[in-house]
Design a protein around this motif. Structure first.
Motif, PDB file in Angstrom:
ATOM      1  N   LEU A 107       0.664  -1.179  -0.043  1.00 55.00           N
ATOM      2  CA  LEU A 107      -0.125   0.003  -0.143  1.00 55.00           C
ATOM      3  C   LEU A 107       0.817   1.262   0.001  1.00 55.00           C
ATOM      4  CD1 LEU A 107      -2.592   1.626   0.165  1.00 55.00           C
ATOM      5  CD2 LEU A 107      -2.504   1.310   2.679  1.00 55.00           C
ATOM      6  N   PHE A 108       0.664   2.296  -0.928  1.00 52.83           N
ATOM      7  CA  PHE A 108       1.436   3.438  -1.180  1.00 52.83           C
ATOM      8  C   PHE A 108       0.183   4.715  -1.232  1.00 52.83           C
ATOM      9  CE2 PHE A 108       3.669   0.072  -2.993  1.00 52.83           C
ATOM     10  CZ  PHE A 108       5.139   0.261  -2.619  1.00 52.83           C
ATOM     11  N   TYR A 109       0.297   5.473  -0.137  1.00 51.53           N
ATOM     12  CA  TYR A 109      -0.919   6.387   0.031  1.00 51.53           C
ATOM     13  C   TYR A 109      -0.186   7.667   0.428  1.00 51.53           C
ATOM     14  CZ  TYR A 109      -5.299   8.639   1.177  1.00 51.53           C
ATOM     15  OH  TYR A 109      -6.289   9.456   1.010  1.00 51.53           O
ATOM     16  N   ASN A 110      -0.683   8.768  -0.301  1.00 53.55           N
ATOM     17  CA  ASN A 110      -0.009  10.091   0.248  1.00 53.55           C
ATOM     18  C   ASN A 110      -1.171  11.171   0.144  1.00 53.55           C
ATOM     19  OD1 ASN A 110      -0.329  10.735  -2.553  1.00 53.55           O
ATOM     20  ND2 ASN A 110       1.752  11.777  -2.920  1.00 53.55           N
ATOM     21  N   VAL A 111      -2.245  10.941   0.178  1.00 49.35           N
ATOM     22  CA  VAL A 111      -3.269  12.134   0.067  1.00 49.35           C
ATOM     23  C   VAL A 111      -3.929  12.368   1.418  1.00 49.35           C
ATOM     24  CG1 VAL A 111      -5.396  12.933  -0.918  1.00 49.35           C
ATOM     25  CG2 VAL A 111      -3.694  11.574  -2.097  1.00 49.35           C
ATOM     26  N   PRO A 112      -3.851  13.564   1.897  1.00 41.03           N
ATOM     27  CA  PRO A 112      -4.647  13.603   3.221  1.00 41.03           C
ATOM     28  C   PRO A 112      -6.074  13.579   3.099  1.00 41.03           C
ATOM     29  CG  PRO A 112      -3.070  15.649   2.739  1.00 41.03           C
ATOM     30  CD  PRO A 112      -3.310  14.734   1.530  1.00 41.03           C
ATOM     31  N   THR A 113      -6.904  13.174   4.318  1.00 39.07           N
ATOM     32  CA  THR A 113      -8.245  12.883   4.282  1.00 39.07           C
ATOM     33  C   THR A 113      -8.793  13.760   5.296  1.00 39.07           C
ATOM     34  OG1 THR A 113      -7.860  11.181   5.971  1.00 39.07           O
ATOM     35  CG2 THR A 113      -7.800  10.366   3.849  1.00 39.07           C
ATOM     36  N   SER A 114     -10.067  13.911   5.200  1.00 34.26           N
ATOM     37  CA  SER A 114     -10.867  14.790   6.122  1.00 34.26           C
ATOM     38  C   SER A 114     -12.144  14.147   6.467  1.00 34.26           C
ATOM     39  CB  SER A 114     -11.064  16.143   5.419  1.00 34.26           C
ATOM     40  OG  SER A 114     -11.772  16.877   6.233  1.00 34.26           O
ATOM     41  N   PRO A 115     -12.215  13.816   7.813  1.00 30.77           N
ATOM     42  CA  PRO A 115     -11.298  13.691   8.908  1.00 30.77           C
ATOM     43  C   PRO A 115     -10.118  12.852   8.618  1.00 30.77           C
ATOM     44  CG  PRO A 115     -13.280  12.888   9.739  1.00 30.77           C
ATOM     45  CD  PRO A 115     -13.435  13.293   8.026  1.00 30.77           C
ATOM     46  N   ASN A 116      -9.477  12.640   9.464  1.00 30.64           N
ATOM     47  CA  ASN A 116      -8.085  11.729   9.378  1.00 30.64           C
ATOM     48  C   ASN A 116      -8.762  10.218   9.343  1.00 30.64           C
ATOM     49  OD1 ASN A 116      -6.222  13.942   9.350  1.00 30.64           O
ATOM     50  ND2 ASN A 116      -6.128  14.115  11.632  1.00 30.64           N
ATOM     51  N   VAL A 117      -7.898   9.577   8.803  1.00 34.80           N
ATOM     52  CA  VAL A 117      -8.129   7.956   8.997  1.00 34.80           C
ATOM     53  C   VAL A 117      -7.177   7.366   9.495  1.00 34.80           C
ATOM     54  CG1 VAL A 117      -8.708   6.059   7.452  1.00 34.80           C
ATOM     55  CG2 VAL A 117      -9.601   8.291   6.767  1.00 34.80           C
ATOM     56  N   ASN A 118      -7.445   6.589  10.234  1.00 36.82           N
ATOM     57  CA  ASN A 118      -6.465   5.822  11.057  1.00 36.82           C
ATOM     58  C   ASN A 118      -6.300   4.361  10.126  1.00 36.82           C
ATOM     59  OD1 ASN A 118      -4.802   4.058  12.681  1.00 36.82           O
ATOM     60  ND2 ASN A 118      -6.048   4.646  14.667  1.00 36.82           N
ATOM     61  N   ILE A 119      -5.291   4.666   9.000  1.00 37.34           N
ATOM     62  CA  ILE A 119      -4.935   3.616   8.312  1.00 37.34           C
ATOM     63  C   ILE A 119      -4.263   2.236   8.983  1.00 37.34           C
ATOM     64  CG2 ILE A 119      -3.578   3.006   6.111  1.00 37.34           C
ATOM     65  CD1 ILE A 119      -3.974   5.945   5.426  1.00 37.34           C
ATOM     66  N   LEU A 120      -3.316   2.769  10.121  1.00 38.28           N
ATOM     67  CA  LEU A 120      -2.852   1.596  10.779  1.00 38.28           C
ATOM     68  C   LEU A 120      -3.767   0.510  11.476  1.00 38.28           C
ATOM     69  CD1 LEU A 120       0.206   3.264  12.641  1.00 38.28           C
ATOM     70  CD2 LEU A 120       0.011   2.083  10.492  1.00 38.28           C
ATOM     71  N   GLU A 121      -5.171   1.195  11.732  1.00 36.88           N
ATOM     72  CA  GLU A 121      -5.989   0.460  12.575  1.00 36.88           C
ATOM     73  C   GLU A 121      -6.791  -0.571  11.465  1.00 36.88           C
ATOM     74  OE1 GLU A 121      -8.222  -1.420  15.281  1.00 36.88           O
ATOM     75  OE2 GLU A 121      -6.829  -0.059  15.690  1.00 36.88           O
ATOM     76  N   ILE A 122      -7.034   0.302  10.384  1.00 33.77           N
ATOM     77  CA  ILE A 122      -7.764  -0.586   9.280  1.00 33.77           C
ATOM     78  C   ILE A 122      -6.807  -1.843   8.546  1.00 33.77           C
ATOM     79  CG2 ILE A 122      -8.900  -0.362   7.092  1.00 33.77           C
ATOM     80  CD1 ILE A 122      -9.546   2.426   7.857  1.00 33.77           C
ATOM     81  N   CYS A 123      -5.733  -1.433   8.413  1.00 28.20           N
ATOM     82  CA  CYS A 123      -4.676  -2.514   7.608  1.00 28.20           C
ATOM     83  C   CYS A 123      -3.954  -3.334   8.517  1.00 28.20           C
ATOM     84  CB  CYS A 123      -3.845  -1.721   6.878  1.00 28.20           C
ATOM     85  SG  CYS A 123      -4.410  -0.971   5.597  1.00 28.20           S
ATOM     86  N   GLY A 124      -4.142  -3.145  10.056  1.00 25.48           N
ATOM     87  CA  GLY A 124      -3.418  -3.939  10.895  1.00 25.48           C
ATOM     88  C   GLY A 124      -3.925  -5.493  10.951  1.00 25.48           C
ATOM     89  N   ARG A 125      -3.215  -6.404  11.368  1.00 23.70           N
ATOM     90  CA  ARG A 125      -3.465  -7.773  11.566  1.00 23.70           C
ATOM     91  C   ARG A 125      -3.924  -8.583  10.077  1.00 23.70           C
ATOM     92  NH1 ARG A 125      -6.372  -5.185  15.478  1.00 23.70           N
ATOM     93  NH2 ARG A 125      -5.414  -5.559  17.772  1.00 23.70           N
TER      94      ARG A 125
END
Length: 448
Positions: A107-125
């Protein structure tokens, strides 16, 4: 083409790179559409691949990405790199990640989100092996050891993260081998900015544009370390002697400690850096396996210090690539060439000047004598606009000396790479002009 299986077509589409090309190619026929839907494993949305992205609203870009992603199954690689997009909707980004996370490995991602997204939480495990995030804050990392059980490569660029969360994130990646930190915003709870990282599996670390009071890295398996454009009061590496490649470029550091990790160093590359040569030499003196040493545009804390070639020849017997560039003065040249030991294994020699003078040609010649098995000589330098007859004479003398050296060392490949910027309005006597022309013509021959 009709005999190709859908699996092979899926591999072909995955190698196209840009999502726009994938969509166009998949429209070829029903079989290609099926291959795109069921066997496409890599998809990339990059604003540099399609200029129309710049003229499209973020909402429309979200729709295009959503439609494309949701027509696939089993994506393993997803890249969304939109440099000029302001922000994406958080709900849309969450939908992309939730749809692909079970199969996603890169996964390569570089765009800010509104509001912030916890990408680590979604992609963990999950199965994620490589993660590159930019322009997204990271907060509230949970101290769970197996949070990213498969992650081997982590890149964080222009992210906001606390020193504690960064440390916890590395702890959550038991298989992490590669770490990149580029211009991170380190949030601290006290006045002193200190980062302490530890990973027994890390092999490669790249740090750029970071400013800290203390940076302490414990990595028992590290082989590759590169620091660039950093301002540090203290950098300390704690390891078990596995480091093979050490590069430091344009770094300001008061205390540099890598002492117990250098026994297996093969490459030391230092540029745009102020060093205390005795201390620096003491730090790398045990590198008996050193193959490449590069000291480029270095300045010395004490103006009387020099690079001692005799010591280099004795302590680094396996050295085969030597690169040196620093200001030459009478005392510097004399002392650095003292001794009689040859650099017997050096086959590539790169030399450069900061300020050209008549000493440089003599220095080159003496170094050639010390490298009896040399195969290639590369000379780098930049000459400012010629304004005086004296400067032109120095250039002419240099050119003449190099030509003589080429004739003397016929077995050595010689390359001269220099930026010469003559002033357009400059005029000189006929004698001076012929000297200048001689240099440019000869230089062209050397480079070609």
């Amino acid at each position: 083409m009709e005999h190709l299986s859908v699996e092979v077509i899926g591999n072909i589409l995955s190698r196209l790179g840009g999502a726009r090309d994938v969509v166009i190619a998949s429209a070829t026929c029903r079989k290609w559409r099926e291959a795109c839907r069921k066997h496409l494993h890599t998809l990339a949305f990059n604003s540099n691949d399609w200029p129309a992205y710049y003229d499209t609203t973020p909402k429309l870009v979200e729709i295009l990405i959503t439609q494309t992603i949701f027509q696939t199954t089993g994506l393993q690689g997803l890249s969304i790199l939109m440099d000029d997009v302001d922000k994406f909707s958080a709900s849309t980004v969450i939908a992309w990640l939730m749809y692909t996370r079970e199969t996603l490995r890169r996964l390569f991602y570089n765009v800010p989100t509104s509001p912030n997204v916890n990408i680590l939480e979604i992609c963990g495990r999950q199965k994620l092996e490589r993660l590159a995030l930019a322009h997204n804050p990271i907060t509230g990392v949970e101290p769970i050891f197996q949070r990213f059980p498969c992650l081997k490569s982590l890149s964080l660029s222009h992210v906001s993260i606390s020193a504690l969360d960064l440390s916890l994130l590395l702890t959550a990646c038991p298989k992490l081998e590669s770490l990149e930190l580029v211009n991170p915003e380190i949030a601290m709870s006290d006045a002193q900015v200190t980062v302490e990282l530890s990973s027994p599996t890390l092999k490669s670390v790249y740090v750029e544009a970071i400013s800290l009071d203390k940076f302490m890295l414990e990595a028992d398996s590290i082989e590759h370390l590169h620091l660039k454009d950093c301002a540090l009061e203290l950098f300390e590496l704690i390891g078990k002697g596995t480091l093979k490649y050490f590069k430091i470029d344009d770094v300001s550091v008061i205390h540099l400690e890598i002492g117990e990790t250098v026994d297996n160093l093969e490459v030391v590359d230092v540029s745009n850096f102020t060093i205390i040569w005795p201390k620096f030499y003491q730090m790398i003196s045990r590198c008996s396996k050193l193959r490449k040493l590069r000291l480029w545009d270095v300045a010395f804390d004490d103006e009387d210090e020099v690079v001692d070639l005799e010591t280099i020849a004795v302590c680094f017997p396996q050295l085969n690539h030597l690169s040196i560039s620093y200001e030459l003065r009478d005392g510097v040249m004399h002392y650095s060439l003292q001794g009689s030991s040859n650099l017997d294994n050096v086959m590539v020699l790169e030399l450069g000047w900061t300020v050209i003078n008549d000493l440089f040609s003599h220095w080159v010649e003496e170094l050639l004598k010390r490298c009896p098995n040399l195969k290639k000589l590369v000379i780098f330098g930049v000459v400012s606009e010629a304004k005086s007859h004296e400067e032109c004479q120095i250039l002419a003398n240099f050119t003449s000396s190099i030509v003589q050296l080429m004739r003397k060392y016929m077995n050595v490949e010689v390359r001269v790479s220099s930026g010469i910027l003559p002033a357009p309005e400059w005029k000189e006597t006929s004698n001076g002009s012929s000297i200048l022309c001689l240099f440019f013509v000869t230089n062209f021959i050397l480079c070609s």
